[in-house]
Design an enzyme around this catalytic site. Structure first.
Site, PDB file in Angstrom:
ATOM      1  N   HIS A  89       0.844  -1.204   0.000  1.00 27.98           N
ATOM      2  CA  HIS A  89       0.000   0.000   0.000  1.00 27.98           C
ATOM      3  C   HIS A  89       0.877   1.251   0.000  1.00 27.98           C
ATOM      4  O   HIS A  89       0.782   2.110   0.871  1.00 27.98           O
ATOM      5  CB  HIS A  89      -0.926   0.019   1.216  1.00 27.98           C
ATOM      6  CG  HIS A  89      -1.986  -1.020   1.177  1.00 27.98           C
ATOM      7  ND1 HIS A  89      -2.929  -1.100   0.188  1.00 27.98           N
ATOM      8  CD2 HIS A  89      -2.246  -2.056   2.016  1.00 27.98           C
ATOM      9  CE1 HIS A  89      -3.730  -2.116   0.406  1.00 27.98           C
ATOM     10  NE2 HIS A  89      -3.339  -2.716   1.507  1.00 27.98           N
ATOM     11  N   CYS A  90       1.706   1.364  -0.994  1.00 28.20           N
ATOM     12  CA  CYS A  90       2.673   2.451  -1.083  1.00 28.20           C
ATOM     13  C   CYS A  90       2.483   3.142  -2.431  1.00 28.20           C
ATOM     14  O   CYS A  90       2.016   2.524  -3.390  1.00 28.20           O
ATOM     15  CB  CYS A  90       4.086   1.850  -0.971  1.00 28.20           C
ATOM     16  SG  CYS A  90       5.443   2.992  -1.262  1.00 28.20           S
ATOM     17  N   GLY A  91       2.880   4.372  -2.509  1.00 28.90           N
ATOM     18  CA  GLY A  91       2.815   5.082  -3.781  1.00 28.90           C
ATOM     19  C   GLY A  91       3.688   4.452  -4.856  1.00 28.90           C
ATOM     20  O   GLY A  91       3.490   4.712  -6.046  1.00 28.90           O
ATOM     21  N   THR A 107       3.989   1.053  -5.145  1.00 30.23           N
ATOM     22  CA  THR A 107       3.559  -0.339  -5.316  1.00 30.23           C
ATOM     23  C   THR A 107       3.412  -0.721  -6.780  1.00 30.23           C
ATOM     24  O   THR A 107       3.671  -1.872  -7.153  1.00 30.23           O
ATOM     25  CB  THR A 107       2.256  -0.601  -4.530  1.00 30.23           C
ATOM     26  OG1 THR A 107       2.510  -0.337  -3.148  1.00 30.23           O
ATOM     27  CG2 THR A 107       1.779  -2.029  -4.685  1.00 30.23           C
TER      28      THR A 107
END
Length: 175
Positions: A56-58, A60
């Site tokens: 859930h990361c920018g 990903t």
């Protein structure tokens, strides 16, 4: 005779595995699996691209490009290994959810490992050594390019995309 040769190849490590660096001689569980792998067996004397990941990361969406690197260069010997981590508080709440994001949403087929620490005193032995050789990850999706002998030859931060010319060039020089 064929059965004996086949059995020996499955049981006996290769010469490359015998010279694997200590920090890679780790048995770790695969993401959302009961199966474990020894990183020396995975590496087996080949160059590796090691990445700390989060679902859930920018960054990903880089899974797609990492899978493309894996598909393009695996036949030439590149091994891609992802280490899921919640060190930056952006991993999925469950391994099942993280696995869906990796395997279903992004089609990842390279080795993905169960969540583990990648920074600080709790860092797993692999990331502890990567930090010693270069620097600890400052965020998700740091990429460490490791040669056949286990030496880090390049470190790329989160903003370096998998299709970045400098990263691709560094990979091609190792192959």
């Amino acid at each position: 005779m064929l059965k004996k040769t086949l059995l020996a190849s499955l049981v006996l490590p290769s010469l490359a595995w015998a010279s694997c660096p200590e920090y890679l001689d780790q048995t770790m569980r695969k993401l959302h699996s009961q199966e474990s792998v020894n990183l020396c067996a995975v590496q087996d004397g080949k160059p590796m691209l090691i990445i700390n990941t989060a679902s859930h990361c920018g960054f990903t969406s880089q899974f797609k490009g990492l899978e493309a690197l894996h598909e393009k260069y695996a036949g030439q010997g590149l091994v891609v290994v992802g280490f899921a981590s919640d060190d930056f508080r952006q991993e999925a709440d469950t391994e099942a959810e993280a696995a869906d994001i990796c395997f279903v949403n992004y089609g990842v087929t390279f080795t993905m490992l169960a969540p583990t620490a990648v920074k600080g005193d709790d860092a797993n032995p692999v990331f502890h050594e990567l930090a010693e050789q270069t620097e600890a990850p400052g965020w998700n999706f740091n990429k460490y390019l490791v040669d056949r002998d286990g030496k880090v030859v390049a470190h790329f931060g989160s903003r370096t995309t998998p299709d970045d010319a400098e990263l691709v060039d560094a990979i091609e020089k190792l192959l």
